[in-house]
Structures are given as structure tokens and as C-alpha cells.
Enzyme design. Structure first.
Site, PDB file in Angstrom:
ATOM      1  CD  GLU A  45      -2.919  -1.273   2.348  1.00 58.72           C
ATOM      2  OE1 GLU A  45      -2.706  -0.734   3.435  1.00 58.72           O
ATOM      3  OE2 GLU A  45      -4.174  -1.975   2.157  1.00 58.72           O
ATOM      4  CD  GLU A 125      -3.454  -6.093   2.990  1.00 57.75           C
ATOM      5  OE1 GLU A 125      -4.166  -5.577   3.452  1.00 57.75           O
ATOM      6  OE2 GLU A 125      -2.499  -5.848   2.963  1.00 57.75           O
TER       7      GLU A 125
END
Length: 523
Positions: A45, A125
Site C-alpha cells: 500500500e 488482502e
């Protein structure tokens, strides 16, 4: 202004040093070398950070290739949004996305396709639950919505990694935080298919049922949840206050500075630092001690000449009225409650990061004690509390709301005649307020029953022993339930079921305990 990581050679050097240790350990475990690792993630991220720094990503790519070779698939993960993928991806690193149940799956994977036109669709995720924050309700995600989205992902032929599949524990000081500043608790149970203690849940069986519609699952019985044991109540007694323990908490001595220094500047990366100065003026009347720039990161326990005054914190308590005579010792025990670990504000410095003022005048001439709590606990485990002298400052005083931060110790034995002991357990803190706890020198993490939602801490059996008494040490920061009048209240309790979803106020909990021991009805 866009920052370039090449401007921070110290950071890159530290990253390079770490990769030089961890990646060679991984290389023999790669799929092409006969191991189980099929892909390796280079960044997580990064597109959520405030800058696009492709030089940084190229640096990482180069170092991963150097240590792992050219055959392994390297990938990145970012939220399924154009801006995040734009700044978090790099040619040569396979771009994957992350998202939870309830998201538009078609849209999410179309976003991945814009940056990775070929290859597998990957949600790296898929959120089976969510994390908690102190003072907020325990987060849950229903089984129905999780399995519905999981089914739709698998039905598209896409790949998915469950985050989390098994809950975890933020032992010691390893919890994180979010902005606006919200610290995460010790439990990272996450409402996952397998609990923090590894126990089977309804969600586990439902997820398994979905997966076996698309893939073969292992045959044979499913390993059961591990047994738990309630060892009962353990009496604790006070050892020393933090101020009395500075000789063992800070064996190398303090640091002098005209103005406060941050944790990083004094090479203290977790835990606590005690900041000390003297009152430059008489404060017989309540006088405001202020951190007008929210400069207390994250929470400070304030005392004057050994008398507790109250708390300052970065979120909602930036001014505290204190009393004391000119020349009195002002102590602030500052706690690092966990670093921000996501988004634009991950440069989260700890300690007193700006000046404090007393009645609008800047306080100077600080003596700063970086505290080695782990070393102190090793010492205190062998100390039996027969030395009640004070060390350079008045002994602890009780006030109506606070006691001085102090260490408490207790011991308990596990029955040796019962098969399969020790077993996992959970420790609860009835009447205690907030602090840190160690068992046999192992730092279990923070407790904060006054705030919740977590009321028990998971105790894995491997830190317990049957061959000798087990030692509990608690560092209570705000107010312990221990007093000469009610010694039976100075206890912790081991139970066989976790409580991570309660919200009990300290005042009611303490009153209930007093009533239990005095026979009074609850008011």
C-alpha cells in the site's frame, strides 16, 4: 512538495541492511528452489503514502532481485483505486489489489487490469474482519457478507489471500495506530476465521465450505481448538514506583537538554521516556501546564514532587492544571502508544515533540530518562519488595483520581498433577486502569480495561511453567486498585474465555469490586 527517498540515505541504508538479512534466509524457500514461497511482496500500500517516489520502488526492486534472483515473481499491493495504484506500482513488479467484502468486485478487478493487463486477478488482502481501537466498539464483519464476497471472487477464477485468516496479538509494544490518532489494542483478533488463540469459529467453517466448492480441501478431521485453563485470582503487591526505579530503568543515566528531545533523538524506540524539570514559579494555585501544539505523543502521566497531577495526551487533553512550589520536581512519564502505520502521517514522532508551557512560559532545562523496561523487569522478577526506601524524590502519594506509575508483582503456581498443563489462558485486570504486563519476563502487552473494548489479554501456554512459580509484573500507569484498606482488590485473574468486546467504565467496575468485598449494594 514531493519528497524523494534518495534524500534520506539513512533510511535507505537501514532498509538495505534489513533486506540483506531477511532475503537470503528466504531464497532457499522459494518455489523454484523447492520451497513453499511462490511470490514475494516488495511494498504494501505504498500508493496510500503522500508521495509518488518511483526511485524508491526501483531501489527495492533492485535489492530484491539481487538477493532473490530473476525467477521469483515480485509483486505490490494497493487499494483498488486509480490514485493508489498509480503511485504504488512499478513496471516489473506484479500489481495486485486489496479490498474487503461488500466492495464492487468487478470494479476493483477492472482497476487492477488497468495497471496489470495480463496475468491472474489477485486480491491479496481480502478482509475477513477489521481491527479495533481503544475506546471504540469491537469490530466485527458478519460471516454472511464475508462468504458471499469470497464466493463471488472465486467464481470469477480470481485469486485471494485472506487477511486475517487467523487473528494475532500485538505483544509488547507492537500495536499500531491510525489518524486521527487512534491506538490499536493488544488483541489483533480481527474477527478472523481462526481466533487470536487459534480457535475454530463459525466463520472458519463457513469459509471452508465456500473454498471446497472450488478447490479440494485436506481430508481428515479438523484439528480442534486448544484447551484453555482458568488458573484463578493472583494477588499482587506494590514493588516500586517508576520514579523510585530510575536506577534500574535508566542504568546509563539521563540526558540533559535545554528543550525536550523526542524518543528518536534519545534512541528510545518503544515504551516510555521520563522527562523531568523543575517548576520555575510558585504554583500554589492551579496553574495550566500546556502542550498547545499537541506536542505530547502520545500520553503523559504528570506528577509534582511525587504527587500525581493528571494526564496529558495528544488527542483531547492538552492542558492540565497543576500545583506545586517553585523548585519542585515536575515529572512527565511519556508513553509511546503505538505508531501510525498507514497513510500520509506515518512519520509519527514520539515523546515531547514540542515545548511545554507553564502559565504560558516555555519550560526549559530538561533531564530526560529513556527507560529500559525489559531490563527492569528482569531485575524486579528477583526482587521481593523488602526495600521501601525512596530514591531522590518523595514516595508515592495517592490522590482521588491517580496513583503514581508503579510496578506490582505476584506469583502463581500451576498444578503439576494435572495432565496437559500448562494450557493457554487469558488474564483480566478487575479494577486496574491502564498499563503494561509481563509474565515470566515476557511482555504480553497493554491492558486498558478502563477504556475497552479489550478486557482480557491472551496468554499462550509456552510462556508458562509448571516447574516453578510464574511471575506476573504489572506496570500500572494511572490507578491501581491496591490499598491498605482493600488488599484483596489488588489481584489479577486468569480465566478460560476471552473478553475483547466489552465496554466497562472504570468507575462502575471499581465500585462493583468494593461492593463485592464490603457487602454494599451497587449504587
Amino acid at each position: 512538495m514531493v519528497l524523494n527517498s534518495s534524500c534520506f540515505p539513512g533510511y535507505l541504508a537501514a532498509v538495505d541492511k534489513w533486506l540483506g538479512v531477511i532475503l537470503p534466509k528466504m531464497k532457499p524457500l522459494l518455489y523454484q528452489n523447492g520451497g513453499p514461497i511462490i511470490t514475494v511482496q516488495v511494498e504494501n500500500e505504498y500508493g496510500s503514502y503522500f508521495t509518488c517516489d518511483y526511485d524508491y520502488l526501483r531501489f527495492l526492486q533492485k535489492r530484491f532481485r539481487y538477493h532473490l534472483g530473476n525467477d521469483v515473481v515480485l509483486f505490490t499491493t494497493d487499494g483498488a483505486q486509480k490514485k493508489m495504484l498509480q503511485c504504488g506500482t512499478l513496471q516489473g513488479l506484479y500489481a495486485t489489489v486489496d479490498f474487503g467484502p461488500g466492495v464492487n468486485i468487478t470494479s476493483a478487478f477492472l482497476t487492477q487490469r488497468k495497471y496489470e493487463p495480463k496475468g491472474p486477478l489477485v486480491n491479496s488482502e481480502f478482509y475477513t474482519g477489521w481491527l479495533d481501537h481503544w475506546g471504540q466498539p469491537h469490530s466485527t464483519v458478519t460471516t454472511e457478507v464475508v462468504v458471499s464476497s469470497l464466493h463471488d471472487i472465486l467464481a470469477r477464477g480470481a485469486n485471494v489471500n485472506l487477511y486475517m485468516f487467523i487473528g494475532g496479538t500485538n505483544f509488547a509494544y507492537w500495536n499500531g495506530a491510525n489518524i486521527p490518532y487512534q491506538a490499536q489494542p493488544t488483541s489483533y483478533d480481527y474477527d478472523a476465521p481462526l481466533s487470536e488463540a487459534g480457535d475454530l469459529t463459525e466463520k472458519y467453517f463457513a469459509v471452508r465450505d465456500v473454498i471446497q466448492k472450488f478447490q479440494k480441501v485436506p481430508e481428515g478431521p479438523i484439528p480442534p481448538s486448544t484447551p484453555k485453563f482458568a488458573y484463578g485470582k493472583v494477588a499482587l503487591k506494590k514493588l516500586k514506583t517508576v520514579e523510585e526505579s530510575l536506577n534500574i530503568l535508566c542504568p546509563n543515566g539521563p540526558i540533559k537538554s535545554l528543550y525536550p528531545l523526542t524518543f528518536i533523538q534519545v534512541k528510545q524506540y518503544f515504551g516510555f521516556v521520563l522527562y523531568r524539570t523543575t517548576l520555575p514559579q510558585d504554583c500554589s494555585n492551579p496553574t495550566p501546564l500546556s502542550s498547545s501544539l499537541s506536542g505530547v505523543h502520545d500520553r503523559a502521566y504528570v506528577s509534582v514532587d511525587g504527587v500525581p497531577q493528571g494526564i496529558l495526551d495528544r488527542s483531547n487533553m492538552i492542558t492540565l492544571n497543576i500545583t506545586g512550589k517553585a523548585g519542585a520536581t515536575l515529572d512527565l512519564l511519556v508513553e509511546n502508544m503505538g505508531r501510525v502505520n498507514y497513510g500520509d502521517y506515518i512519520n509519527d514522532y514520539k515523546g515531547l515533540i514540542s515545548n511545554l508551557t507553564l502559565n504560558a512560559s516555555i519550560l526549559t532545562d530538561w533531564t530526560i530518562f529513556p527507560l529500559d523496561t525489559e531490563n527492569a523487569v528482569r531485575y524486579l522478577r528477583g526482587w521481593h519488595g523488602n526495600d521501601n526506601r525512596c530514591y531522590g524524590i518523595a514516595c508515592a502519594h495517592d490522590s482521588s483520581n491517580y496513583t503514581l506509575p508503579a510496578f506490582y508483582v505476584g506469583n502463581f503456581s500451576i498444578p503439576s498433577g494435572i495432565p496437559d498443563l500448562p494450557q493457554d489462558t487469558f488474564i483480566k485486570f478487575p479494577g486496574w486502569t491502564k498499563g503494561q504486563v509481563w509474565i515470566n519476563g515476557f511482555n504480553l502487552g497493554r491492558y486498558w480495561p478502563a477504556r475497552g473494548p479489550q478486557m482480557t489479554l491472551f496468554v499462550p501456554r509456552h510462556i508458562l511453567v509448571t516447574s516453578a512459580p510464574n511471575t506476573i509484573i504489572a506496570l500500572e500507569l494511572e490507578r491501581a486498585p491496591c490499598s491498605d484498606n482493600y488488599p484483596k482488590l489488588c489481584t489479577v485473574e486468569f480465566v478460560d474465555k476471552p473478553v475483547i468486546s466489552a465496554a466497562v467504565t472504570y468507575s462502575h467496575l471499581l465500585q462493583d469490586m468494593y461492593n463485592q468485598h464490603t457487602g454494599l449494594d451497587h449504587v
